[in-house]
Motif scaffolding. Structure first.
Motif, PDB file in Angstrom:
ATOM      1  N   LEU A 182      87.798  21.725  31.722  1.00  0.00           N
ATOM      2  CA  LEU A 182      88.559  21.994  32.935  1.00  0.00           C
ATOM      3  C   LEU A 182      89.194  20.737  33.511  1.00  0.00           C
ATOM      4  N   ALA A 183      88.520  19.600  33.355  1.00  0.00           N
ATOM      5  CA  ALA A 183      89.018  18.352  33.946  1.00  0.00           C
ATOM      6  C   ALA A 183      89.962  17.590  33.032  1.00  0.00           C
ATOM      7  N   GLY A 184      89.777  17.788  31.731  1.00  0.00           N
ATOM      8  CA  GLY A 184      90.537  16.972  30.795  1.00  0.00           C
ATOM      9  C   GLY A 184      89.913  15.597  30.718  1.00  0.00           C
ATOM     10  N   LYS A 185      90.576  14.593  31.229  1.00  0.00           N
ATOM     11  CA  LYS A 185      90.052  13.225  31.224  1.00  0.00           C
ATOM     12  C   LYS A 185      89.135  13.027  32.420  1.00  0.00           C
ATOM     13  N   ILE A 186      87.917  12.535  32.165  1.00  0.00           N
ATOM     14  CA  ILE A 186      86.954  12.285  33.230  1.00  0.00           C
ATOM     15  C   ILE A 186      86.688  10.784  33.327  1.00  0.00           C
ATOM     16  N   THR A 187      87.006  10.207  34.487  1.00  0.00           N
ATOM     17  CA  THR A 187      86.809   8.766  34.687  1.00  0.00           C
ATOM     18  C   THR A 187      85.836   8.466  35.821  1.00  0.00           C
ATOM     19  N   PHE A 218      79.901   9.856  29.879  1.00  0.00           N
ATOM     20  CA  PHE A 218      80.207  10.069  31.292  1.00  0.00           C
ATOM     21  C   PHE A 218      79.085   9.513  32.171  1.00  0.00           C
ATOM     22  N   SER A 219      79.461   8.923  33.278  1.00  0.00           N
ATOM     23  CA  SER A 219      78.496   8.482  34.265  1.00  0.00           C
ATOM     24  C   SER A 219      77.992   9.693  35.042  1.00  0.00           C
ATOM     25  N   THR A 220      76.692   9.692  35.378  1.00  0.00           N
ATOM     26  CA  THR A 220      76.117  10.860  36.071  1.00  0.00           C
ATOM     27  C   THR A 220      75.253  10.444  37.253  1.00  0.00           C
ATOM     28  N   VAL A 221      75.147  11.355  38.205  1.00  0.00           N
ATOM     29  CA  VAL A 221      74.271  11.210  39.361  1.00  0.00           C
ATOM     30  C   VAL A 221      73.431  12.481  39.450  1.00  0.00           C
ATOM     31  N   VAL A 222      72.120  12.356  39.599  1.00  0.00           N
ATOM     32  CA  VAL A 222      71.236  13.519  39.671  1.00  0.00           C
ATOM     33  C   VAL A 222      70.541  13.535  41.024  1.00  0.00           C
ATOM     34  N   ARG A 223      70.573  14.689  41.676  1.00  0.00           N
ATOM     35  CA  ARG A 223      69.824  14.862  42.917  1.00  0.00           C
ATOM     36  C   ARG A 223      68.954  16.117  42.782  1.00  0.00           C
ATOM     37  N   GLU A 224      67.655  15.945  42.946  1.00  0.00           N
ATOM     38  CA  GLU A 224      66.725  17.067  42.809  1.00  0.00           C
ATOM     39  C   GLU A 224      66.284  17.554  44.182  1.00  0.00           C
ATOM     40  N   TYR A 225      66.283  18.868  44.357  1.00  0.00           N
ATOM     41  CA  TYR A 225      65.814  19.483  45.586  1.00  0.00           C
ATOM     42  C   TYR A 225      64.624  20.370  45.255  1.00  0.00           C
ATOM     43  N   SER A 226      63.552  20.245  46.046  1.00  0.00           N
ATOM     44  CA  SER A 226      62.329  20.982  45.767  1.00  0.00           C
ATOM     45  C   SER A 226      62.224  22.231  46.612  1.00  0.00           C
ATOM     46  N   ASP A 227      61.866  23.363  45.999  1.00  0.00           N
ATOM     47  CA  ASP A 227      61.665  24.584  46.773  1.00  0.00           C
ATOM     48  C   ASP A 227      60.327  24.565  47.510  1.00  0.00           C
ATOM     49  N   TYR A 228      59.478  23.564  47.228  1.00  0.00           N
ATOM     50  CA  TYR A 228      58.224  23.472  47.955  1.00  0.00           C
ATOM     51  C   TYR A 228      58.424  22.944  49.380  1.00  0.00           C
ATOM     52  N   GLN A 229      59.668  22.556  49.715  1.00  0.00           N
ATOM     53  CA  GLN A 229      59.963  22.173  51.086  1.00  0.00           C
ATOM     54  C   GLN A 229      59.959  23.397  52.000  1.00  0.00           C
ATOM     55  N   GLY A 230      59.933  24.581  51.411  1.00  0.00           N
ATOM     56  CA  GLY A 230      59.823  25.798  52.188  1.00  0.00           C
ATOM     57  C   GLY A 230      61.146  26.420  52.575  1.00  0.00           C
ATOM     58  N   VAL A 231      62.246  25.841  52.121  1.00  0.00           N
ATOM     59  CA  VAL A 231      63.564  26.377  52.467  1.00  0.00           C
ATOM     60  C   VAL A 231      64.493  26.243  51.266  1.00  0.00           C
ATOM     61  N   GLU A 232      65.549  27.024  51.277  1.00  0.00           N
ATOM     62  CA  GLU A 232      66.585  26.873  50.267  1.00  0.00           C
ATOM     63  C   GLU A 232      67.451  25.665  50.610  1.00  0.00           C
ATOM     64  N   ILE A 233      68.125  25.117  49.618  1.00  0.00           N
ATOM     65  CA  ILE A 233      68.998  23.981  49.830  1.00  0.00           C
ATOM     66  C   ILE A 233      70.090  24.348  50.842  1.00  0.00           C
ATOM     67  N   SER A 234      70.342  23.455  51.807  1.00  0.00           N
ATOM     68  CA  SER A 234      71.278  23.760  52.888  1.00  0.00           C
ATOM     69  C   SER A 234      72.624  23.082  52.683  1.00  0.00           C
ATOM     70  N   VAL A 235      73.634  23.579  53.399  1.00  0.00           N
ATOM     71  CA  VAL A 235      74.962  22.979  53.354  1.00  0.00           C
ATOM     72  C   VAL A 235      74.911  21.553  53.900  1.00  0.00           C
ATOM     73  N   ASP A 236      74.098  21.316  54.919  1.00  0.00           N
ATOM     74  CA  ASP A 236      73.996  19.975  55.496  1.00  0.00           C
ATOM     75  C   ASP A 236      73.430  18.977  54.484  1.00  0.00           C
ATOM     76  N   GLU A 237      72.430  19.405  53.710  1.00  0.00           N
ATOM     77  CA  GLU A 237      71.877  18.517  52.681  1.00  0.00           C
ATOM     78  C   GLU A 237      72.934  18.171  51.642  1.00  0.00           C
ATOM     79  N   ILE A 238      73.699  19.165  51.261  1.00  0.00           N
ATOM     80  CA  ILE A 238      74.752  18.941  50.262  1.00  0.00           C
ATOM     81  C   ILE A 238      75.832  18.028  50.827  1.00  0.00           C
ATOM     82  N   ALA A 239      76.204  18.248  52.094  1.00  0.00           N
ATOM     83  CA  ALA A 239      77.221  17.416  52.733  1.00  0.00           C
ATOM     84  C   ALA A 239      76.774  15.955  52.779  1.00  0.00           C
TER      85      ALA A 239
END
Length: 345
Positions: A182-187, A218-239
């Motif tokens: 979808l991206a073609g060239k990824i930099t 490709f360079s990568t960034v990983v962010r893990e979210y745990s469901d043991y926090q008792g909530v689903e991942i929020s828009v604020d966390e993603i922002a």
């Protein structure tokens, strides 16, 4: 092939064949082997209605899964498939109890587990998500000798009767390939939002994506979210994550929460490629409107239905079932998104 015909071929009485088929009474090892060979040769299947009449009671199954409203309604789609399977096997002498639990509340999960075991079912279907929570339950199920079929996910170190689901590693690898196409060239770097990171199938999706990215350099960034926090991942966390990483080319979301990432991206007016999982209603809408670029679907309705039918074939019909039923990696983009059965217009 009938019981009478098997008896004639084996040169025994119908009663002897009946005892072998329904595991009742004593039959010599030689006679038993002879009858079983004829059954195997002619692929004889006992009449399930007749079997129930002989038992004088219904078979009891249980379906154990997260609440239908959780994970943006994904489990509601699984539940639809389970209910379709129930309609198929109910007339054949099978009663199925559905037990839902709150996957974000440990106390409620334990209560639901106790209810499941109290039912004393003859077979169980479940999704082995949250290994820290479910492993003990699965061990107890095995100790009690209850056949168990997994759907949606797998869990190493357990021995289910059958597992129905995708090859998660290949699914993650496919997500990387899709983003590249979808991206073609990824930099710029690619990100993985690893929601429900404790789940084995989720980590396998992440690993598959990272394998593809590594092969392509490709360079990568990983962010893990745990469901043991008792909530689903929020828009604020993603922002917050987006603000921390202002130079991303795209994001792979390992579960059904692509719609929340799309919302955060829209708020920040960021041109990002988004590839996620599961064709839930919110993801479907954003895929159609261009807020999400691609979705990998895993046919949740079919998984739920096949899990129940596999249990039925094993327990009631005593048929051999495959230890693994692999679900295809369905890919949807804006141009091939199917009509919503709930809203065909």
């Amino acid at each position: 092939m009938t019981v009478k015909e098997i008896a004639e071929l084996a040169e025994v009485s119908i009663g002897t064949v009946d005892r072998v088929i329904y595991h009742r009474g004593r039959v010599s090892a030689e006679t038993k082997a002879k009858i079983e060979a004829i059954i195997e040769q002619y692929q004889f299947t006992p009449n399930p209605i007749a079997r129930r009449l002989k038992r004088n009671r219904a078979y009891r199954f249980c379906a154990f899964l997260p609440r239908r409203d959780q994970d943006a309604g994904y489990w509601g789609q699984v539940l639809e498939g389970i209910r379709a399977g129930i309609k198929e096997i109910a007339p054949l002498g099978v009663e199925t109890e559905i037990i839902e639990f709150d996957r974000y509340n440990l106390t409620e999960f334990h209560k639901a587990s106790e209810s499941l075991l109290a039912e004393k079912p003859e077979g169980i279907i479940l999704s082995p998500i949250m290994p820290k929570k479910t492993k003990t339950l699965i061990d107890t199920i095995h100790e009690r000798g209850i056949p168990c079929v997994f759907f949606d996910a797998d869990l190493p170190g357990t021995e289910p009767l059958c597992t129905i689901g995708q090859d998660s590693f290949r699914g993650g690898y496919l997500a990387g390939r899709l983003m590249h196409l979808l991206a073609g060239k990824i930099t710029k770097p690619l990100a993985v939002l690893d929601a429900h990171g404790e789940d084995y199938h989720i980590t396998r999706r992440r690993d598959g994506f990272l394998r593809y990215a590594g092969e392509q350099g490709f360079s990568t960034v990983v962010r893990e979210y745990s469901d043991y926090q008792g909530v689903e991942i929020s828009v604020d966390e993603i922002a917050a994550f987006l603000k921390e990483n202002p130079h991303l080319a795209g994001i792979f979301i390992t579960n059904c929460m692509a719609h929340r990432v799309a919302e955060a991206v829209k708020q920040q007016k960021r041109p990002l490629l988004l590839v996620g999982y599961d064709l839930i209603p919110k993801n479907r809408e954003l895929l159609r409107d261009g807020g999400i670029d691609a979705i990998i679907s895993q046919r949740p309705e079919e998984q739920g239905r096949q899990a129940l039918l596999s249990l039925y074939r094993h327990i009631v019909l005593e048929q051999h079932i495959l230890p693994k039923i692999e679900v295809p990696l369905d890919v949807y983009i804006k141009e091939n998104i199917p009509l919503d059965p709930a809203n065909p217009a």
